[in-house]
Design an enzyme around this catalytic site. Structure first.
Site: not given
Ligand code: NAD
Length: 323
Positions: A127, A152
């Site tokens: 991130s 985080y």
């Molecule tokens: N969306 C953004 O702007 C952004 C920015 C920086 C980093 N990220 C990273 O990108 C990745 C995806 O983000 P996103 O926006 O799609 O988030 P999101 O919360 O929509 O998706 C994450 C998914 O992981 C699942 N999950 C969480 N913990 C789990 C576990 N222990 N076992 C199995 N499944 C689990 C959740 O149910 C969810 O469906 C994450 O790692 C997030 O930290 C996202």
């Protein structure tokens, strides 16, 4: 190719899985459908990919090593795209345990199983928050990221260094992608794009932190998907430590106030803004230097904020659960 995508019911996971399936790959999807936000949204996202016969879904917590190992033993997984995580900066102040479990224990399990099952490439989500409150912009991958300002961010930084050790010890090809504020259709209801759209649509107040003086490098989901898949196709080549970190952002930070006025234009409505001070854990600016990813895989995001918001608002207005 057989891809295992963790977090496949999440915002980015669904979009990446969909593209991989459309390309004819087999996708093994893992997600625990947790209640951080509406599980119905996660199920609805899943229904858009479950129609593919080359998709298999496991409702599974990645922190459960034994169950995860069973999934790896059933399939000859070529590549893993690891997106499951407890996301969100603000929530990590109240519920740090969720981050320890999913991001630290879960990622440790993924690393160990990728090593055991000799996966050809692990692409994992980091991130922009690892940069903390840096003042020099744009953010460059070789900058010091030892001072995260939220738990985080600390777990994401920890994931990167954990991954480095596995790559060094086992020559496991790993790429960590530092995502910058991703938005678009099927997005996350805890993020500003959704929260502001919902409030403006309903004539409610929107909370504008740091008096609107925040800069964010909003990156459209389709550009992210293109970058993630191009990265997955090109594992790092270094023989002793095949490990890389890339920013994946839009390289065009937008002032929060400008973002709101663009959203007002797209919605055709005026926001009722409440200006508030800075929140704990939030950073002032995110701004990706994307030169390294551009050089490596030709990454070149081309969706303007206005175009992306039009796509988001069209989807939001058509999604019954959001209205
Ligand atoms: N969306 C953004 O702007 C952004 C920015 C920086 C980093 N990220 C990273 O990108 C990745 C995806 O983000 P996103 O926006 O799609 O988030 P999101 O919360 O929509 O998706 C994450 C998914 O992981 C699942 N999950 C969480 N913990 C789990 C576990 N222990 N076992 C199995 N499944 C689990 C959740 O149910 C969810 O469906 C994450 O790692 C997030 O930290 C996202």
């Amino acid at each position: 190719m057989i891809y295992l995508v963790t977090g496949c019911a999440g915002f980015i996971g669904r979009a990446v899985a969909l593209k991989l399936l459309e390309q004819g790959n087999t996708v093994i999807g893992v997600d625990n459908l947790n209640t951080y936000y509406q599980p119905q949204l996660k199920k609805d996202r899943l229904s858009t990919i479950q129609k593919f016969s080359n998709f298999l879904f496991f409702e599974q917590d990645i922190a459960d090593y034994t169950k995860l190992q069973e999934i790896f033993s059933q399939f000859s997984v070529d590549k893993v795209i690891h997106l499951a995580a407890q996301a969100g900066v603000r929530y990590s102040i109240t519920y740090p345990q969720a981050y320890t479990q999913s991001n630290l224990v879960g990622t440790a399990n993924i690393l160990e199983l990728c090593q055991q099952f000799k996966v050809k490439h692990l692409v994992m989500a980091s991130s922009s928050s690892v940069y903390g409150n840096r003042t020099e912009t744009p953010f460059c991958e070789d900058s010091n990221t030892d001072s995260p300002i939220s738990y985080y961010a600390a777990t994401k930084k920890a994931n990167e260094v954990m991954a480095h050790s596995y790559s060094h010890l086992y020559q496991l090809p790993i790429t960590a992608l530092r995502f910058f504020t991703v938005y678009g259709p099927w997005g996350r209801p805890d993020m500003a794009v959704w929260l502001f759209t919902e409030a403006i649509e309903q004539g409610k107040e929107i909370k504008v932190f740091n008096n609107g003086q925040l800069w964010r490098d909003f990156t459209y989901i389709d550009d992210i998907v293109t970058g993630v898949i191009a990265t997955a196709e090109k594992p790092p080549v270094d023989k002793s430590v095949p490990f890389e970190i890339f920013n994946i952002g839009n390289h065009q930070p937008v002032l929060l106030d400008t973002f709101i006025s663009t959203l007002e234009k797209v919605l055709g409505k005026t926001a009722n803004k409440i200006y508030l001070p800075m929140q704990a854990g939030d950073v002032l600016t995110t701004y990706a230097d994307t030169e390294k990813l551009q050089q490596a895989v030709g990454f070149s995001p081309n969706t303007s904020l206005e175009q992306g918001l039009i796509q988001f608002v069209d989807w939001y207005r058509s999604y019954p659960q959001a209205i």
